[in-house]
Write a protein that holds these residues in place. Structure first.
Motif, PDB file in Angstrom:
ATOM      1  N   GLU A  68      50.757  38.117  45.483  1.00 25.96           N
ATOM      2  CA  GLU A  68      50.441  37.402  46.720  1.00 25.96           C
ATOM      3  C   GLU A  68      49.742  38.303  47.727  1.00 25.96           C
ATOM      4  OE1 GLU A  68      50.669  34.206  47.086  1.00 25.96           O
ATOM      5  OE2 GLU A  68      51.475  34.077  45.040  1.00 25.96           O
ATOM      6  N   ALA A  69      50.139  39.564  47.765  1.00 27.57           N
ATOM      7  CA  ALA A  69      49.507  40.509  48.696  1.00 27.57           C
ATOM      8  C   ALA A  69      48.047  40.743  48.318  1.00 27.57           C
ATOM      9  CB  ALA A  69      50.280  41.824  48.692  1.00 27.57           C
ATOM     10  N   VAL A  70      47.767  40.850  47.012  1.00 26.02           N
ATOM     11  CA  VAL A  70      46.391  41.050  46.548  1.00 26.02           C
ATOM     12  C   VAL A  70      45.545  39.829  46.885  1.00 26.02           C
ATOM     13  CG1 VAL A  70      44.932  41.326  44.505  1.00 26.02           C
ATOM     14  CG2 VAL A  70      47.030  42.663  44.724  1.00 26.02           C
ATOM     15  N   ILE A  71      46.090  38.638  46.637  1.00 28.92           N
ATOM     16  CA  ILE A  71      45.353  37.407  46.919  1.00 28.92           C
ATOM     17  C   ILE A  71      45.093  37.250  48.421  1.00 28.92           C
ATOM     18  CG2 ILE A  71      45.478  34.880  46.835  1.00 28.92           C
ATOM     19  CD1 ILE A  71      47.025  35.174  44.212  1.00 28.92           C
ATOM     20  N   ALA A  72      46.079  37.645  49.226  1.00 25.81           N
ATOM     21  CA  ALA A  72      45.909  37.556  50.682  1.00 25.81           C
ATOM     22  C   ALA A  72      44.828  38.518  51.172  1.00 25.81           C
ATOM     23  CB  ALA A  72      47.233  37.845  51.378  1.00 25.81           C
ATOM     24  N   ALA A  73      44.781  39.702  50.556  1.00 22.34           N
ATOM     25  CA  ALA A  73      43.794  40.701  50.962  1.00 22.34           C
ATOM     26  C   ALA A  73      42.401  40.364  50.450  1.00 22.34           C
ATOM     27  CB  ALA A  73      44.222  42.080  50.465  1.00 22.34           C
ATOM     28  N   HIS A  74      42.323  39.694  49.305  1.00 18.21           N
ATOM     29  CA  HIS A  74      41.032  39.349  48.699  1.00 18.21           C
ATOM     30  C   HIS A  74      41.026  37.871  48.305  1.00 18.21           C
ATOM     31  CE1 HIS A  74      40.218  43.674  48.436  1.00 18.21           C
ATOM     32  NE2 HIS A  74      41.447  43.802  47.965  1.00 18.21           N
ATOM     33  N   PRO A  75      41.024  36.981  49.286  1.00 24.02           N
ATOM     34  CA  PRO A  75      41.092  35.545  48.983  1.00 24.02           C
ATOM     35  C   PRO A  75      39.829  35.054  48.281  1.00 24.02           C
ATOM     36  CG  PRO A  75      40.614  35.883  51.298  1.00 24.02           C
ATOM     37  CD  PRO A  75      40.912  37.238  50.732  1.00 24.02           C
ATOM     38  N   CYS A  76      40.002  34.115  47.392  1.00 23.88           N
ATOM     39  CA  CYS A  76      38.870  33.519  46.683  1.00 23.88           C
ATOM     40  C   CYS A  76      39.233  32.069  46.393  1.00 23.88           C
ATOM     41  CB  CYS A  76      38.573  34.269  45.393  1.00 23.88           C
ATOM     42  SG  CYS A  76      37.076  33.686  44.572  1.00 23.88           S
ATOM     43  N   SER A  77      38.804  31.172  47.266  1.00 25.03           N
ATOM     44  CA  SER A  77      39.155  29.766  47.111  1.00 25.03           C
ATOM     45  C   SER A  77      38.431  29.147  45.925  1.00 25.03           C
ATOM     46  CB  SER A  77      38.795  29.008  48.390  1.00 25.03           C
ATOM     47  OG  SER A  77      37.405  29.087  48.642  1.00 25.03           O
ATOM     48  N   ASP A  78      39.096  28.207  45.268  1.00 22.46           N
ATOM     49  CA  ASP A  78      38.521  27.482  44.131  1.00 22.46           C
ATOM     50  C   ASP A  78      38.074  28.458  43.039  1.00 22.46           C
ATOM     51  OD1 ASP A  78      37.891  25.185  42.800  1.00 22.46           O
ATOM     52  OD2 ASP A  78      35.985  24.861  43.812  1.00 22.46           O
ATOM     53  N   PHE A  79      38.891  29.452  42.794  1.00 16.54           N
ATOM     54  CA  PHE A  79      38.506  30.566  41.903  1.00 16.54           C
ATOM     55  C   PHE A  79      38.155  30.103  40.498  1.00 16.54           C
ATOM     56  CE2 PHE A  79      39.784  33.834  38.793  1.00 16.54           C
ATOM     57  CZ  PHE A  79      38.921  34.850  39.158  1.00 16.54           C
ATOM     58  N   LYS A  80      38.984  29.255  39.917  1.00 15.60           N
ATOM     59  CA  LYS A  80      38.759  28.871  38.524  1.00 15.60           C
ATOM     60  C   LYS A  80      37.453  28.107  38.352  1.00 15.60           C
ATOM     61  CE  LYS A  80      43.656  28.731  37.280  1.00 15.60           C
ATOM     62  NZ  LYS A  80      44.782  27.897  36.774  1.00 15.60           N
ATOM     63  N   ARG A  81      37.198  27.127  39.223  1.00 13.83           N
ATOM     64  CA  ARG A  81      35.979  26.343  39.099  1.00 13.83           C
ATOM     65  C   ARG A  81      34.749  27.203  39.324  1.00 13.83           C
ATOM     66  NH1 ARG A  81      32.076  24.257  41.778  1.00 13.83           N
ATOM     67  NH2 ARG A  81      32.850  25.169  43.719  1.00 13.83           N
ATOM     68  N   ARG A  82      34.797  28.074  40.336  1.00 13.36           N
ATOM     69  CA  ARG A  82      33.654  28.922  40.651  1.00 13.36           C
ATOM     70  C   ARG A  82      33.401  29.942  39.543  1.00 13.36           C
ATOM     71  NH1 ARG A  82      34.656  31.054  46.629  1.00 13.36           N
ATOM     72  NH2 ARG A  82      32.695  32.118  46.195  1.00 13.36           N
ATOM     73  N   THR A  83      34.465  30.448  38.946  1.00 14.73           N
ATOM     74  CA  THR A  83      34.315  31.400  37.849  1.00 14.73           C
ATOM     75  C   THR A  83      33.656  30.735  36.649  1.00 14.73           C
ATOM     76  OG1 THR A  83      36.236  32.704  38.541  1.00 14.73           O
ATOM     77  CG2 THR A  83      35.552  32.909  36.244  1.00 14.73           C
ATOM     78  N   LEU A  84      34.135  29.554  36.284  1.00  8.96           N
ATOM     79  CA  LEU A  84      33.546  28.841  35.151  1.00  8.96           C
ATOM     80  C   LEU A  84      32.095  28.444  35.434  1.00  8.96           C
ATOM     81  CD1 LEU A  84      36.563  26.626  34.041  1.00  8.96           C
ATOM     82  CD2 LEU A  84      35.588  28.589  32.833  1.00  8.96           C
ATOM     83  N   HIS A  85      31.805  28.127  36.688  1.00  8.95           N
ATOM     84  CA  HIS A  85      30.422  27.801  37.060  1.00  8.95           C
ATOM     85  C   HIS A  85      29.515  29.009  36.832  1.00  8.95           C
ATOM     86  CE1 HIS A  85      27.059  26.007  39.181  1.00  8.95           C
ATOM     87  NE2 HIS A  85      26.983  27.090  39.939  1.00  8.95           N
ATOM     88  N   ALA A  86      29.972  30.182  37.225  1.00 11.89           N
ATOM     89  CA  ALA A  86      29.190  31.403  37.020  1.00 11.89           C
ATOM     90  C   ALA A  86      29.033  31.712  35.544  1.00 11.89           C
ATOM     91  CB  ALA A  86      29.857  32.576  37.739  1.00 11.89           C
ATOM     92  N   PHE A  87      30.102  31.516  34.783  1.00 18.14           N
ATOM     93  CA  PHE A  87      30.045  31.755  33.340  1.00 18.14           C
ATOM     94  C   PHE A  87      29.137  30.752  32.640  1.00 18.14           C
ATOM     95  CE2 PHE A  87      34.467  33.939  32.964  1.00 18.14           C
ATOM     96  CZ  PHE A  87      33.944  35.056  33.596  1.00 18.14           C
ATOM     97  N   HIS A  88      28.887  29.604  33.282  1.00 16.49           N
ATOM     98  CA  HIS A  88      27.994  28.602  32.712  1.00 16.49           C
ATOM     99  C   HIS A  88      26.539  28.879  33.076  1.00 16.49           C
ATOM    100  CE1 HIS A  88      26.392  24.210  32.966  1.00 16.49           C
ATOM    101  NE2 HIS A  88      25.936  24.820  31.898  1.00 16.49           N
ATOM    102  N   THR A  89      26.276  29.057  34.361  1.00 11.42           N
ATOM    103  CA  THR A  89      24.894  29.226  34.806  1.00 11.42           C
ATOM    104  C   THR A  89      24.299  30.572  34.379  1.00 11.42           C
ATOM    105  OG1 THR A  89      25.687  30.058  36.951  1.00 11.42           O
ATOM    106  CG2 THR A  89      25.202  27.697  36.783  1.00 11.42           C
ATOM    107  N   GLY A  90      25.152  31.597  34.230  1.00  9.85           N
ATOM    108  CA  GLY A  90      24.642  32.912  33.833  1.00  9.85           C
ATOM    109  C   GLY A  90      23.993  32.930  32.465  1.00  9.85           C
TER     110      GLY A  90
END
Length: 203
Positions: A93-115
């Motif tokens: 939780e501390a790591v996520i609070a320090a480095h927030p990334c909303s909608d992480f799963k969808r955005r990650t898969l989007h990058a893995f698709h478009t790349g």
């Protein structure tokens, strides 16, 4: 440093590249480091870690720096790997609070698709093929068995001298047998092993 560059190949800069995105990030990292006076062997080690970070199992048997990049990716993206079962909830939780990334799963898969979408051949044998298979319309996932069966080398093999032919069906059977042995952790029988089994039967 390796972790900072590991997905750089998925960005717009490499939309015309035809090699695997892992190699794009690896090459950029090496160039960045050598331009700043980092010794070539250290820069190569970073490149190696990035080039292999999506390869299954292999990085875990290499240099510690290579292992760390893969462990980082596995833990961050997949939630598996070394340390995932010992990571305290409050630490996560501390790591996520320090480095927030909303909608992480969808955005990650989007990058893995478009790349890799413009270079589908580079996804063969790689996790990116899973993503293209799910999201890229018209994508046909290459099949390793079909590639062997349709290999143009068959006529050449059929003209080989007697005893030198290696039929694809034999190759596939050998590969299947090897795979099943690995999954069952079967140890090949050796003369010593046979003797030991005979002794066990007598006892």
């Amino acid at each position: 440093m390796g972790a900072l560059f590991h997905d750089l190949g998925l960005t717009e800069k490499f939309r015309t590249s035809q090699q695997r995105s892992e190699l794009d990030g690896a090459d950029e990292a090496r160039a960045f480091l050598t331009a700043r006076g980092i010794p070539a062997d250290r820069a190569h080690l970073v490149r190696e870690g990035l080039a292999l970070h999506t390869a299954q199992e292999i990085p875990h048997h290499m240099a510690p720096e290579v292992v760390l990049v893969t462990v980082d990716v596995e833990l961050d993206v997949l939630g598996v790997g070394i340390g995932h079962d010992t990571l305290l909830p409050e630490t996560r939780e501390a790591v996520i609070a320090a480095h927030p990334c909303s909608d992480f799963k969808r955005r990650t898969l989007h990058a893995f698709h478009t790349g890799p979408a413009h270079r589908p051949r580079a996804a063969f044998g790689n996790v990116k093929a899973d993503v293209l298979d799910r999201f890229e319309e018209g994508y046909t996932r290459p099949n390793f068995v079909r590639i062997i069966e349709e290999s143009p080398l068959a006529p050449i093999a059929s003209r080989s001298p007697p005893g030198a032919r290696f039929r694809r069906s034999e190759m596939l059977r050998a590969m299947d047998f090897a795979s099943r042995r690995r999954s069952c952790n079967v140890v090949p029988a050796t003369p010593t092993g046979k003797k030991n089994r005979r002794k066990a039967k007598r006892s």
